[in-house]
Design a protein around this motif. Structure first.
Motif, PDB file in Angstrom:
ATOM      1  N   SER A 162       0.819  -1.209   0.000  1.00  0.00           N
ATOM      2  CA  SER A 162       0.000   0.000   0.000  1.00  0.00           C
ATOM      3  C   SER A 162       0.858   1.267   0.000  1.00  0.00           C
ATOM      4  CB  SER A 162      -0.962   0.010   1.189  1.00  0.00           C
ATOM      5  OG  SER A 162      -0.237   0.029   2.398  1.00  0.00           O
ATOM      6  N   ASN A 163       2.095   1.171   0.492  1.00  0.00           N
ATOM      7  CA  ASN A 163       3.000   2.320   0.446  1.00  0.00           C
ATOM      8  C   ASN A 163       3.374   2.687  -0.988  1.00  0.00           C
ATOM      9  OD1 ASN A 163       4.195   0.845   3.265  1.00  0.00           O
ATOM     10  ND2 ASN A 163       3.633   3.000   3.362  1.00  0.00           N
ATOM     11  N   LEU A 164       3.310   1.699  -1.889  1.00  0.00           N
ATOM     12  CA  LEU A 164       3.611   1.980  -3.295  1.00  0.00           C
ATOM     13  C   LEU A 164       2.578   2.905  -3.922  1.00  0.00           C
ATOM     14  CD1 LEU A 164       4.723  -1.538  -4.521  1.00  0.00           C
ATOM     15  CD2 LEU A 164       6.158   0.460  -4.229  1.00  0.00           C
ATOM     16  N   ARG A 165       1.352   2.860  -3.418  1.00  0.00           N
ATOM     17  CA  ARG A 165       0.300   3.748  -3.945  1.00  0.00           C
ATOM     18  C   ARG A 165       0.648   5.200  -3.702  1.00  0.00           C
ATOM     19  NH1 ARG A 165      -4.099   0.320  -1.174  1.00  0.00           N
ATOM     20  NH2 ARG A 165      -3.904  -1.556  -2.410  1.00  0.00           N
ATOM     21  N   ASN A 166       1.277   5.466  -2.585  1.00  0.00           N
ATOM     22  CA  ASN A 166       1.711   6.820  -2.260  1.00  0.00           C
ATOM     23  C   ASN A 166       3.178   6.930  -2.671  1.00  0.00           C
ATOM     24  OD1 ASN A 166       1.912   9.363  -1.304  1.00  0.00           O
ATOM     25  ND2 ASN A 166       1.633   8.852   0.856  1.00  0.00           N
ATOM     26  N   SER A 167       3.440   6.818  -3.961  1.00  0.00           N
ATOM     27  CA  SER A 167       4.802   6.674  -4.469  1.00  0.00           C
ATOM     28  C   SER A 167       5.699   7.880  -4.204  1.00  0.00           C
ATOM     29  CB  SER A 167       4.779   6.359  -5.961  1.00  0.00           C
ATOM     30  OG  SER A 167       4.193   7.420  -6.676  1.00  0.00           O
ATOM     31  N   VAL A 168       5.127   9.061  -3.988  1.00  0.00           N
ATOM     32  CA  VAL A 168       5.959  10.239  -3.720  1.00  0.00           C
ATOM     33  C   VAL A 168       6.781  10.018  -2.457  1.00  0.00           C
ATOM     34  CG1 VAL A 168       5.917  12.697  -3.155  1.00  0.00           C
ATOM     35  CG2 VAL A 168       4.358  11.784  -4.886  1.00  0.00           C
ATOM     36  N   ASP A 169       6.151   9.549  -1.409  1.00  0.00           N
ATOM     37  CA  ASP A 169       6.869   9.278  -0.158  1.00  0.00           C
ATOM     38  C   ASP A 169       7.758   8.050  -0.274  1.00  0.00           C
ATOM     39  OD1 ASP A 169       5.608  11.433   1.016  1.00  0.00           O
ATOM     40  OD2 ASP A 169       3.968  10.210   1.828  1.00  0.00           O
ATOM     41  N   PHE A 170       7.278   7.045  -0.991  1.00  0.00           N
ATOM     42  CA  PHE A 170       8.015   5.783  -1.103  1.00  0.00           C
ATOM     43  C   PHE A 170       9.378   5.983  -1.747  1.00  0.00           C
ATOM     44  CE2 PHE A 170       9.127   1.979  -3.569  1.00  0.00           C
ATOM     45  CZ  PHE A 170       9.217   1.062  -2.540  1.00  0.00           C
ATOM     46  N   PHE A 171       9.445   6.720  -2.823  1.00  0.00           N
ATOM     47  CA  PHE A 171      10.698   6.875  -3.544  1.00  0.00           C
ATOM     48  C   PHE A 171      11.632   7.914  -2.936  1.00  0.00           C
ATOM     49  CE2 PHE A 171       7.973   4.946  -6.821  1.00  0.00           C
ATOM     50  CZ  PHE A 171       8.747   3.827  -7.054  1.00  0.00           C
ATOM     51  N   GLU A 172      11.226   8.555  -1.864  1.00  0.00           N
ATOM     52  CA  GLU A 172      12.104   9.505  -1.180  1.00  0.00           C
ATOM     53  C   GLU A 172      12.925   8.852  -0.076  1.00  0.00           C
ATOM     54  OE1 GLU A 172       9.772  12.796   0.170  1.00  0.00           O
ATOM     55  OE2 GLU A 172       9.397  13.508  -1.865  1.00  0.00           O
ATOM     56  N   ILE A 173      12.670   7.581   0.229  1.00  0.00           N
ATOM     57  CA  ILE A 173      13.432   6.922   1.288  1.00  0.00           C
ATOM     58  C   ILE A 173      14.864   6.709   0.824  1.00  0.00           C
ATOM     59  CG2 ILE A 173      11.403   5.805   2.291  1.00  0.00           C
ATOM     60  CD1 ILE A 173      12.301   3.198   1.009  1.00  0.00           C
ATOM     61  N   ASP A 174      15.778   6.711   1.780  1.00  0.00           N
ATOM     62  CA  ASP A 174      17.192   6.532   1.437  1.00  0.00           C
ATOM     63  C   ASP A 174      17.788   5.310   2.129  1.00  0.00           C
ATOM     64  OD1 ASP A 174      17.174   7.528   3.978  1.00  0.00           O
ATOM     65  OD2 ASP A 174      18.746   9.002   3.641  1.00  0.00           O
ATOM     66  N   GLU A 175      16.927   4.377   2.523  1.00  0.00           N
ATOM     67  CA  GLU A 175      17.359   3.122   3.129  1.00  0.00           C
ATOM     68  C   GLU A 175      16.844   1.959   2.283  1.00  0.00           C
ATOM     69  OE1 GLU A 175      16.664   2.549   7.333  1.00  0.00           O
ATOM     70  OE2 GLU A 175      16.097   4.651   7.476  1.00  0.00           O
ATOM     71  N   ILE A 176      17.510   0.823   2.400  1.00  0.00           N
ATOM     72  CA  ILE A 176      16.996  -0.375   1.751  1.00  0.00           C
ATOM     73  C   ILE A 176      15.741  -0.792   2.501  1.00  0.00           C
ATOM     74  CG2 ILE A 176      17.444  -2.798   1.243  1.00  0.00           C
ATOM     75  CD1 ILE A 176      20.384  -2.068   0.947  1.00  0.00           C
ATOM     76  N   ALA A 177      14.683  -1.091   1.744  1.00  0.00           N
ATOM     77  CA  ALA A 177      13.398  -1.418   2.355  1.00  0.00           C
ATOM     78  C   ALA A 177      12.963  -2.822   1.964  1.00  0.00           C
ATOM     79  CB  ALA A 177      12.342  -0.421   1.915  1.00  0.00           C
ATOM     80  N   THR A 178      12.386  -3.521   2.931  1.00  0.00           N
ATOM     81  CA  THR A 178      11.764  -4.813   2.670  1.00  0.00           C
ATOM     82  C   THR A 178      10.316  -4.538   2.309  1.00  0.00           C
ATOM     83  OG1 THR A 178      13.154  -5.849   4.327  1.00  0.00           O
ATOM     84  CG2 THR A 178      11.214  -7.061   3.650  1.00  0.00           C
TER      85      THR A 178
END
Length: 83
Positions: free
Chosen positions: A7-23
């Protein structure tokens, strides 16, 4: 490493701003789907993947060589040079 759901992918603006590896986890089934690697880790990640592929290929070649070594050479057959 942080854990995110699909569901975080739906809000892609926030998702692609992370700077850590995510599971990435399927929230409904509670199972891991994969990883998201940010651009800042691109070079290191590509080197890691290349090394993994190289190791996988070496192991496969070792298995082929071992199987080939066990295979007996009959009359009129040509050896493969593996000893």
């Amino acid at each position: 490493m942080i854990s995110l759901t699909l569901s975080n992918l739906r809000n892609s603006v926030d998702f692609f701003e992370i700077d850590e590896i995510a599971t990435i986890v399927n929230g409904r089934k509670k199972e891991e789907i994969g990883y998201f690697v940010p651009k800042k880790f691109k070079k290191e990640f590509e080197l890691f993947i290349k090394e993994m592929e190289r190791k996988r290929k070496v192991e496969l070649l070792k298995r082929v060589a071992k199987a080939s070594k066990k295979d007996s050479i009959g009359d009129g057959a040509v050896g493969d040079g593996i000893e």
